[in-house]
Design a protein around this motif. Structure first.
Motif, PDB file in Angstrom:
ATOM      1  N   LEU A   1       0.839  -1.276   0.212  1.00 44.32           N
ATOM      2  CA  LEU A   1       0.042  -0.041  -0.019  1.00 44.32           C
ATOM      3  C   LEU A   1       0.858   1.108  -0.096  1.00 44.32           C
ATOM      4  CD1 LEU A   1      -2.596  -1.313   2.578  1.00 44.32           C
ATOM      5  CD2 LEU A   1      -3.031  -0.755   0.204  1.00 44.32           C
ATOM      6  N   LEU A   2       1.912   1.157   0.780  1.00 44.97           N
ATOM      7  CA  LEU A   2       2.809   2.270   0.864  1.00 44.97           C
ATOM      8  C   LEU A   2       3.595   2.613  -0.548  1.00 44.97           C
ATOM      9  CD1 LEU A   2       4.339   4.744   2.054  1.00 44.97           C
ATOM     10  CD2 LEU A   2       5.734   2.912   3.226  1.00 44.97           C
ATOM     11  N   ALA A   3       3.922   1.622  -1.191  1.00 45.77           N
ATOM     12  CA  ALA A   3       4.629   1.725  -2.405  1.00 45.77           C
ATOM     13  C   ALA A   3       3.597   2.143  -3.419  1.00 45.77           C
ATOM     14  CB  ALA A   3       5.188   0.074  -2.874  1.00 45.77           C
ATOM     15  N   ASP A   4       2.488   1.802  -3.272  1.00 49.70           N
ATOM     16  CA  ASP A   4       1.583   2.361  -4.561  1.00 49.70           C
ATOM     17  C   ASP A   4       1.406   3.938  -3.921  1.00 49.70           C
ATOM     18  OD1 ASP A   4      -0.829   1.786  -6.152  1.00 49.70           O
ATOM     19  OD2 ASP A   4      -1.893   2.909  -4.678  1.00 49.70           O
ATOM     20  N   GLY A   5       1.354   4.362  -2.653  1.00 49.59           N
ATOM     21  CA  GLY A   5       1.278   5.711  -2.339  1.00 49.59           C
ATOM     22  C   GLY A   5       2.230   6.361  -2.766  1.00 49.59           C
ATOM     23  N   LEU A   6       3.419   6.046  -2.760  1.00 50.66           N
ATOM     24  CA  LEU A   6       4.791   6.652  -3.095  1.00 50.66           C
ATOM     25  C   LEU A   6       4.691   6.738  -4.539  1.00 50.66           C
ATOM     26  CD1 LEU A   6       7.169   4.981  -0.717  1.00 50.66           C
ATOM     27  CD2 LEU A   6       6.429   7.249  -0.712  1.00 50.66           C
ATOM     28  N   ALA A   7       4.157   5.868  -5.394  1.00 52.43           N
ATOM     29  CA  ALA A   7       4.216   5.924  -6.885  1.00 52.43           C
ATOM     30  C   ALA A   7       3.156   7.003  -7.444  1.00 52.43           C
ATOM     31  CB  ALA A   7       3.916   4.471  -7.324  1.00 52.43           C
ATOM     32  N   ARG A   8       2.197   7.102  -6.685  1.00 47.77           N
ATOM     33  CA  ARG A   8       0.964   8.328  -7.031  1.00 47.77           C
ATOM     34  C   ARG A   8       1.629   9.563  -6.586  1.00 47.77           C
ATOM     35  NH1 ARG A   8      -2.840   7.418  -3.939  1.00 47.77           N
ATOM     36  NH2 ARG A   8      -2.450   5.427  -2.999  1.00 47.77           N
ATOM     37  N   ALA A   9       2.291   9.518  -5.665  1.00 47.25           N
ATOM     38  CA  ALA A   9       2.792  10.933  -5.124  1.00 47.25           C
ATOM     39  C   ALA A   9       3.958  11.448  -6.005  1.00 47.25           C
ATOM     40  CB  ALA A   9       3.414  10.564  -3.457  1.00 47.25           C
ATOM     41  N   ALA A  10       4.719  10.276  -6.549  1.00 47.68           N
ATOM     42  CA  ALA A  10       5.660  10.850  -7.599  1.00 47.68           C
ATOM     43  C   ALA A  10       5.263  11.462  -8.792  1.00 47.68           C
ATOM     44  CB  ALA A  10       6.586   9.373  -7.748  1.00 47.68           C
ATOM     45  N   ALA A  11       4.002  11.252  -9.005  1.00 50.66           N
ATOM     46  CA  ALA A  11       3.212  11.993 -10.179  1.00 50.66           C
ATOM     47  C   ALA A  11       2.511  13.341  -9.944  1.00 50.66           C
ATOM     48  CB  ALA A  11       2.227  10.910 -10.761  1.00 50.66           C
ATOM     49  N   ASP A  12       2.568  13.589  -8.604  1.00 52.75           N
ATOM     50  CA  ASP A  12       2.236  14.834  -8.128  1.00 52.75           C
ATOM     51  C   ASP A  12       3.203  15.787  -8.233  1.00 52.75           C
ATOM     52  OD1 ASP A  12       1.164  16.890  -6.499  1.00 52.75           O
ATOM     53  OD2 ASP A  12      -0.213  15.616  -5.736  1.00 52.75           O
ATOM     54  N   PRO A  13       3.097  17.079  -8.889  1.00 49.75           N
ATOM     55  CA  PRO A  13       4.242  17.842  -8.853  1.00 49.75           C
ATOM     56  C   PRO A  13       4.468  18.612  -7.743  1.00 49.75           C
ATOM     57  CG  PRO A  13       2.634  18.357 -10.698  1.00 49.75           C
ATOM     58  CD  PRO A  13       2.093  17.510  -9.728  1.00 49.75           C
ATOM     59  N   GLN A  14       3.694  18.563  -6.631  1.00 45.96           N
ATOM     60  CA  GLN A  14       3.883  19.223  -5.309  1.00 45.96           C
ATOM     61  C   GLN A  14       4.771  18.140  -4.582  1.00 45.96           C
ATOM     62  OE1 GLN A  14       0.567  21.939  -3.600  1.00 45.96           O
ATOM     63  NE2 GLN A  14      -0.479  20.529  -5.119  1.00 45.96           N
ATOM     64  N   LEU A  15       4.383  16.848  -4.688  1.00 48.86           N
ATOM     65  CA  LEU A  15       5.136  15.834  -3.998  1.00 48.86           C
ATOM     66  C   LEU A  15       6.170  15.157  -4.446  1.00 48.86           C
ATOM     67  CD1 LEU A  15       1.942  14.206  -2.576  1.00 48.86           C
ATOM     68  CD2 LEU A  15       3.476  15.532  -1.163  1.00 48.86           C
ATOM     69  N   SER A  16       6.537  15.161  -5.660  1.00 52.37           N
ATOM     70  CA  SER A  16       7.500  14.486  -6.387  1.00 52.37           C
ATOM     71  C   SER A  16       8.873  14.819  -6.010  1.00 52.37           C
ATOM     72  CB  SER A  16       7.300  14.522  -7.974  1.00 52.37           C
ATOM     73  OG  SER A  16       7.285  16.045  -8.152  1.00 52.37           O
ATOM     74  N   PRO A  17       9.311  16.136  -5.726  1.00 50.94           N
ATOM     75  CA  PRO A  17      10.556  16.328  -5.557  1.00 50.94           C
ATOM     76  C   PRO A  17      10.876  15.805  -3.919  1.00 50.94           C
ATOM     77  CG  PRO A  17       9.436  18.289  -5.450  1.00 50.94           C
ATOM     78  CD  PRO A  17       8.447  17.206  -5.943  1.00 50.94           C
ATOM     79  N   ILE A  18       9.798  15.779  -3.215  1.00 50.28           N
ATOM     80  CA  ILE A  18       9.821  15.058  -1.832  1.00 50.28           C
ATOM     81  C   ILE A  18      10.053  13.690  -1.799  1.00 50.28           C
ATOM     82  CG2 ILE A  18       8.716  15.054   0.603  1.00 50.28           C
ATOM     83  CD1 ILE A  18       7.342  17.783  -0.037  1.00 50.28           C
TER      84      ILE A  18
END
Length: 232
Positions: free
Chosen positions: A102-119
């Protein structure tokens, strides 16, 4: 790390299952669903607010340009995200394979978010036993972390529906690590500047080891162990 649908971990309890839909991967059961949604953390990582987070204050590594942290009990990654937003490069360990998926999936989706991807680019997840990994790291010629963060699960005092749902579904999964002393000793052995431990505000010290100091909040506190200043 990522999990495709052919690699998803099995769940022994038939009352819950992992389901993927257009919003990502979810743990589903009892008429509820639970997923990792790091976008919900955006208000907490805004400039001006992040520095007031108790965890960020507790973990601060003075004089270090690119601090390194290990989150040994990653869960759904919210605390690791706070550390990464504060500039840490964070190695996350999650021992339960379902939560890790579940966490890996959340990180993958966050990586596609411009606000979250650099974090989230500063966050790296490993599915496995952090006690073994930390113990092995102690004997390896690798850079020592500035901070090891521990958040052993404790009974939630909050009465919100979200908290109830989370723990109601999670109790179907493998029990969390109960060797508190082993976890703490492994964290100290890998040589960090400090170990930061999340505890209930009025809860006991982890493994009955008194910290160097604590940062207190209304619901939780962060106990900070500085190994160099203590006899352990």
């Amino acid at each position: 790390m990522t999990f495709d649908d052919n690699m998803l971990p099995a769940i022994d309890d038939p009352a819950v299952s992992l389901v993927r839909d257009e919003r990502g991967l979810a743990l589903v059961g009892e008429g509820m669903e639970l997923r990792c949604d790091l976008a919900g953390m955006l208000p907490r990582i805004k400039p001006g607010r992040l520095s007031h987070e108790l965890l960020v204050r507790a973990a601060r590594a003075k004089g270090v340009d690119q601090p390194r942290a290990i989150d040994a009990t990653a869960g759904f990654g919210e605390d690791a995200l706070l550390l990464a937003a504060a500039g840490f490069h964070v190695q996350l360990f999650e021992h339960d394979p379902v939560i890790a998926a579940l966490l890996a999936d959340g990180l993958a989706r966050a990586a596609a978010d411009p606000q979250l991807s650099p974090i989230v680019a500063r966050m790296r997840l490993t599915s496995g036993d952090s006690v073994q990994a930390l113990a092995a790291r102690a004997s390896m010629d690798v850079a020592k972390p500035d901070v090891v963060y521990l958040d052993p699960m404790f009974p939630a005092r909050q009465k919100s529906a979200a908290v109830k749902k989370k723990f109601q579904l999670l109790h179907h999964l493998e029990a969390p690590c109960t060797d508190e002393e082993g976890l703490l000793r492994a964290a100290i052995a890998c040589g960090p500047r400090k170990v930061v431990i999340k505890r209930p505000a009025k809860g006991p010290y982890l493994a009955d080891i008194k910290p160097s100091y604590s940062i207190d909040g209304k619901a939780v506190r962060y106990d900070c162990i500085v190994p160099a200043s203590m006899k352990l």
